[in-house]
Scaffold this motif. Structure first.
Motif, PDB file in Angstrom:
ATOM      1  N   GLN A 184       1.203  -1.375  -0.076  1.00  0.00           N
ATOM      2  CA  GLN A 184      -0.172   0.039  -0.605  1.00  0.00           C
ATOM      3  C   GLN A 184       0.686   1.954  -0.315  1.00  0.00           C
ATOM      4  O   GLN A 184       0.482   2.538  -0.192  1.00  0.00           O
ATOM      5  N   ASP A 185       2.248   1.346  -0.148  1.00  0.00           N
ATOM      6  CA  ASP A 185       2.471   2.361  -0.422  1.00  0.00           C
ATOM      7  C   ASP A 185       3.131   2.463   0.887  1.00  0.00           C
ATOM      8  O   ASP A 185       2.871   3.714   1.222  1.00  0.00           O
ATOM      9  N   LEU A 186       3.633   2.257   2.315  1.00  0.00           N
ATOM     10  CA  LEU A 186       3.108   2.941   3.222  1.00  0.00           C
ATOM     11  C   LEU A 186       4.143   3.336   4.732  1.00  0.00           C
ATOM     12  O   LEU A 186       5.162   1.969   3.846  1.00  0.00           O
ATOM     13  N   LYS A 232       2.122   6.183   7.484  1.00  0.00           N
ATOM     14  CA  LYS A 232       1.472   7.835   6.477  1.00  0.00           C
ATOM     15  C   LYS A 232       2.234   6.827   5.468  1.00  0.00           C
ATOM     16  O   LYS A 232       2.778   6.019   5.666  1.00  0.00           O
ATOM     17  N   LYS A 233       1.332   7.745   3.829  1.00  0.00           N
ATOM     18  CA  LYS A 233       1.877   7.431   2.498  1.00  0.00           C
ATOM     19  C   LYS A 233       3.417   7.296   2.108  1.00  0.00           C
ATOM     20  O   LYS A 233       3.623   9.225   2.305  1.00  0.00           O
TER      21      LYS A 233
END
Length: 281
Positions: free
Chosen positions: A245-247, A278-279
């Motif tokens: 999820q690109d976290l 967080k992203k």
């Protein structure tokens, strides 16, 4: 060389301590060669030190660390039998805990299906959720995970059952929680904080218990089912999900102990693992 000057190799044979161990004990000040050759400056052990060497070997066999052995030897020399008794009693408790753990491992190993099931310990599908700000009772110190968290739990629950807490308007609002302050896993000397969320006001009369605020965070969360020793399964699944999820990590992870280990079997224990995220920019 006089008969009371024993070189390290011969002393090693006499005590069945390796030369490597003897050099370590020397560097720690635990067993320092006493005799010195006035011409060469070489240091040698003496016959009275044989007994001390054997004592150190025996205490190592009993599972004591070098610092503990130094304390025991000093206590013996000073006649402090209460210190020796307490340390021996504490070590016996640790041994009993190890025996119980090994017996459980033996029971699992004798049942191949159960052993393989441990490799498939369940975690729920990760989810992202917002955690509000929390007021907590906190204890923090360095140590090993199982021993320190268990001790903290007893002390925190002991406090909330005390007359001071019971007379206040405070209430416990969530399960016991472990907060990881280290950036890597540590077997010992881990920075461990154990907390209990609460609301209301209470006067804390124990200087080791602090009140503090945990900030509101967004976390990725999963619930792991199984023995506490296998909770890394939950962490692994969350890190996989974060990569998908690109976290990235945005704070200290939390482990929430949802049910009571004294009321359910190990395989039924539930631990919610939360990692603030967080992203990735």
């Amino acid at each position: 060389m006089t008969s009371d000057k024993i070189p390290i190799g011969r002393f090693s044979l006499m005590t069945h301590l390796t030369s490597k161990a003897l050099r370590l004990y020397d560097s720690k000040g635990l067993l320092v060669p006493e005799a010195k050759d006035q011409f060469t400056g070489y240091r040698y052990y003496t016959f009275p030190q044989i007994e001390k060497g054997i004592k150190i070997k025996t205490l190592c066999w009993l599972g004591f660390g070098l610092d503990e052995i130094a304390t025991l030897l000093d206590a013996e020399e000073e006649g402090k039998k209460d210190i020796i008794s307490e340390m021996m009693r504490n070590r016996s408790i640790e041994v009993r805990s190890d025996i119980l753990r090994l017996e459980k491992i033996e029971q699992v190993l004798l049942k191949p299906d159960s052993a393989m099931e441990l490799l498939r310990m369940s975690v729920t599908e990760p989810q992202i959720k917002d955690i509000p700000e929390l007021r907590v009772l906190s204890k923090r110190e360095t140590g090993s995970y199982g021993e320190t968290i268990g001790k903290h739990a007893a002390e925190l629950f002991g406090f909330v059952s005390s007359p001071v807490f019971q007379r206040s308007n405070a209430k416990i609002t969530g399960p016991l929680m472990f907060i990881c302050h280290d950036e890597e896993y540590k077997e010992n000397e881990a920075d461990i904080e154990t907390v209990l969320p609460f609301t209301g006001r209470v006067n804390i009369d124990d200087p080791a218990i602090k009140e503090r605020i945990l900030p509101a965070v967004q976390v990725v969360s999963t619930i792991y089912k199984g023995p506490y020793d296998g909770v890394e399964v939950g962490y692994s699944r969350l890190f996989e999900y974060m990569a998908e999820q690109d976290l990235e990590i945005a704070g200290e992870s939390r482990s929430l102990y949802i049910n009571d280990p004294e009321e359910v079997l190990e395989e039924e224990l539930l631990t919610e693992v939360q990692i603030p995220v967080k992203k990735i920019k």
